[in-house]
Motif scaffolding. Structure first.
Motif, PDB file in Angstrom:
ATOM      1  N   ASP A  74     -44.665 -86.162  17.339  1.00  0.00           N
ATOM      2  CA  ASP A  74     -45.804 -87.063  17.450  1.00  0.00           C
ATOM      3  C   ASP A  74     -46.513 -86.840  18.785  1.00  0.00           C
ATOM      4  OD1 ASP A  74     -47.314 -89.308  16.285  1.00  0.00           O
ATOM      5  OD2 ASP A  74     -46.546 -90.433  18.009  1.00  0.00           O
ATOM      6  N   ASN A  75     -45.741 -86.638  19.846  1.00  0.00           N
ATOM      7  CA  ASN A  75     -46.327 -86.342  21.158  1.00  0.00           C
ATOM      8  C   ASN A  75     -47.112 -85.039  21.132  1.00  0.00           C
ATOM      9  OD1 ASN A  75     -45.168 -88.638  22.224  1.00  0.00           O
ATOM     10  ND2 ASN A  75     -43.441 -87.568  23.126  1.00  0.00           N
ATOM     11  N   PHE A 102     -33.173 -88.000  14.599  1.00  0.00           N
ATOM     12  CA  PHE A 102     -34.402 -87.931  13.799  1.00  0.00           C
ATOM     13  C   PHE A 102     -35.541 -88.677  14.485  1.00  0.00           C
ATOM     14  CE2 PHE A 102     -31.766 -87.331   9.704  1.00  0.00           C
ATOM     15  CZ  PHE A 102     -31.775 -85.950   9.879  1.00  0.00           C
ATOM     16  N   PHE A 103     -35.255 -89.856  15.050  1.00  0.00           N
ATOM     17  CA  PHE A 103     -36.282 -90.591  15.786  1.00  0.00           C
ATOM     18  C   PHE A 103     -36.760 -89.796  17.001  1.00  0.00           C
ATOM     19  CE2 PHE A 103     -35.130 -94.861  13.971  1.00  0.00           C
ATOM     20  CZ  PHE A 103     -36.387 -95.126  13.487  1.00  0.00           C
ATOM     21  N   PHE A 104     -35.806 -89.170  17.697  1.00  0.00           N
ATOM     22  CA  PHE A 104     -36.175 -88.357  18.853  1.00  0.00           C
ATOM     23  C   PHE A 104     -37.156 -87.274  18.441  1.00  0.00           C
ATOM     24  CE2 PHE A 104     -35.598 -84.527  21.400  1.00  0.00           C
ATOM     25  CZ  PHE A 104     -35.813 -85.011  22.681  1.00  0.00           C
ATOM     26  N   PHE A 105     -36.858 -86.555  17.353  1.00  0.00           N
ATOM     27  CA  PHE A 105     -37.759 -85.487  16.917  1.00  0.00           C
ATOM     28  C   PHE A 105     -39.071 -86.036  16.359  1.00  0.00           C
ATOM     29  CE2 PHE A 105     -33.926 -82.801  17.041  1.00  0.00           C
ATOM     30  CZ  PHE A 105     -34.434 -81.820  17.877  1.00  0.00           C
ATOM     31  N   ILE A 130     -31.825 -92.411   6.691  1.00  0.00           N
ATOM     32  CA  ILE A 130     -30.487 -92.452   7.282  1.00  0.00           C
ATOM     33  C   ILE A 130     -30.121 -93.873   7.717  1.00  0.00           C
ATOM     34  CG2 ILE A 130     -30.811 -92.031   9.753  1.00  0.00           C
ATOM     35  CD1 ILE A 130     -28.488 -90.051   7.525  1.00  0.00           C
ATOM     36  N   SER A 131     -31.109 -94.741   7.884  1.00  0.00           N
ATOM     37  CA  SER A 131     -30.809 -96.121   8.272  1.00  0.00           C
ATOM     38  C   SER A 131     -30.184 -96.914   7.117  1.00  0.00           C
ATOM     39  CB  SER A 131     -32.060 -96.827   8.787  1.00  0.00           C
ATOM     40  OG  SER A 131     -32.961 -97.062   7.736  1.00  0.00           O
ATOM     41  N   ASN A 155     -48.282 -83.584  13.040  1.00  0.00           N
ATOM     42  CA  ASN A 155     -48.234 -84.952  12.552  1.00  0.00           C
ATOM     43  C   ASN A 155     -47.418 -85.024  11.260  1.00  0.00           C
ATOM     44  OD1 ASN A 155     -48.799 -87.639  12.704  1.00  0.00           O
ATOM     45  ND2 ASN A 155     -50.841 -87.472  11.852  1.00  0.00           N
ATOM     46  N   LYS A 156     -47.563 -84.019  10.416  1.00  0.00           N
ATOM     47  CA  LYS A 156     -46.804 -83.983   9.162  1.00  0.00           C
ATOM     48  C   LYS A 156     -45.309 -83.804   9.441  1.00  0.00           C
ATOM     49  CE  LYS A 156     -48.580 -82.393   5.449  1.00  0.00           C
ATOM     50  NZ  LYS A 156     -49.152 -81.629   4.341  1.00  0.00           N
ATOM     51  N   VAL A 157     -44.973 -82.930  10.386  1.00  0.00           N
ATOM     52  CA  VAL A 157     -43.562 -82.730  10.750  1.00  0.00           C
ATOM     53  C   VAL A 157     -42.984 -84.022  11.324  1.00  0.00           C
ATOM     54  CG1 VAL A 157     -41.992 -81.460  12.271  1.00  0.00           C
ATOM     55  CG2 VAL A 157     -43.838 -80.252  11.117  1.00  0.00           C
ATOM     56  N   ALA A 158     -43.779 -84.700  12.159  1.00  0.00           N
ATOM     57  CA  ALA A 158     -43.328 -85.980  12.721  1.00  0.00           C
ATOM     58  C   ALA A 158     -43.080 -86.993  11.609  1.00  0.00           C
ATOM     59  CB  ALA A 158     -44.368 -86.516  13.707  1.00  0.00           C
ATOM     60  N   SER A 159     -43.945 -87.021  10.620  1.00  0.00           N
ATOM     61  CA  SER A 159     -43.783 -87.953   9.495  1.00  0.00           C
ATOM     62  C   SER A 159     -42.509 -87.663   8.709  1.00  0.00           C
ATOM     63  CB  SER A 159     -44.992 -87.874   8.562  1.00  0.00           C
ATOM     64  OG  SER A 159     -46.153 -88.273   9.230  1.00  0.00           O
ATOM     65  N   ILE A 160     -42.169 -86.395   8.574  1.00  0.00           N
ATOM     66  CA  ILE A 160     -40.931 -86.025   7.867  1.00  0.00           C
ATOM     67  C   ILE A 160     -39.719 -86.560   8.629  1.00  0.00           C
ATOM     68  CG2 ILE A 160     -39.452 -84.064   7.227  1.00  0.00           C
ATOM     69  CD1 ILE A 160     -42.110 -82.575   6.544  1.00  0.00           C
ATOM     70  N   PHE A 161     -39.722 -86.404   9.952  1.00  0.00           N
ATOM     71  CA  PHE A 161     -38.601 -86.928  10.743  1.00  0.00           C
ATOM     72  C   PHE A 161     -38.556 -88.458  10.700  1.00  0.00           C
ATOM     73  CE2 PHE A 161     -38.408 -82.694  12.744  1.00  0.00           C
ATOM     74  CZ  PHE A 161     -37.052 -82.478  12.600  1.00  0.00           C
ATOM     75  N   TRP A 162     -39.717 -89.097  10.640  1.00  0.00           N
ATOM     76  CA  TRP A 162     -39.756 -90.557  10.515  1.00  0.00           C
ATOM     77  C   TRP A 162     -39.102 -90.973   9.196  1.00  0.00           C
ATOM     78  CZ3 TRP A 162     -40.785 -94.630  13.465  1.00  0.00           C
ATOM     79  CH2 TRP A 162     -41.021 -95.861  12.853  1.00  0.00           C
ATOM     80  N   LEU A 163     -39.457 -90.280   8.119  1.00  0.00           N
ATOM     81  CA  LEU A 163     -38.873 -90.572   6.811  1.00  0.00           C
ATOM     82  C   LEU A 163     -37.362 -90.357   6.826  1.00  0.00           C
ATOM     83  CD1 LEU A 163     -39.194 -91.237   3.779  1.00  0.00           C
ATOM     84  CD2 LEU A 163     -39.517 -88.790   3.404  1.00  0.00           C
TER      85      LEU A 163
END
Length: 135
Positions: free
Chosen positions: A89-90, A81-84, A121-122, A108-116
């Motif tokens: 984000d890139n 998830f962090f990788f994506f 998962i943490s 940016n929105k897709v990146a935010s979803i993967f961040w969440l």
């Protein structure tokens, strides 16, 4: 008496002009700070442009670790998830600095979803690690 009212209205007019000028200066200063803030944020993101490569290395390190299988599954999933997150984000930064044409907000929105997702998962990762430490 007539003189006082003329002076007072002149004073009030002068005071209003100063307030308008001060408001205009503060608004302009605020606008400039907003632009600088956005530029610094973009510069920081450009600096982190290849962070996904580091995430890939972390993923390999997790896969080579000898640890609890359930913990490894969650850590791998979190790292993916962090990788994506970094990947999208890139892409968003590349579009935002107008290297390519496109809508950076969508990525940016897709990146935010993967961040969440990586944050969510943490939670089980921390729970499993604390259980392992207690045992």
């Amino acid at each position: 008496m007539q003189n006082d009212s003329v002076f007072l209205s002149h004073y009030e007019l002068h005071k209003k002009r100063w307030l308008i000028l001060l408001t205009s200066v503060l608004y302009t200063f605020s606008y400039i700070l907003t632009i600088i803030s956005e530029a610094v944020k973009d510069a920081r993101k450009i600096f982190r442009l290849f962070k996904s490569i580091i995430e890939y290395q972390k993923l390999v390190d997790i896969l080579l670790d000898d640890e609890d299988n359930l913990l490894k599954i969650f850590r791998v999933l979190g790292q993916v998830f962090f990788f994506f997150y970094w990947f999208f984000d890139n892409i968003s930064i590349v579009y935002k600095i107008k290297l390519f044409k496109g809508d950076f907000k969508k990525y940016n929105k897709v990146a935010s979803i993967f961040w969440l997702l990586s944050l969510v998962i943490s939670i089980p990762v921390c729970a499993i690690q604390s259980k392992i430490v207690r045992d």
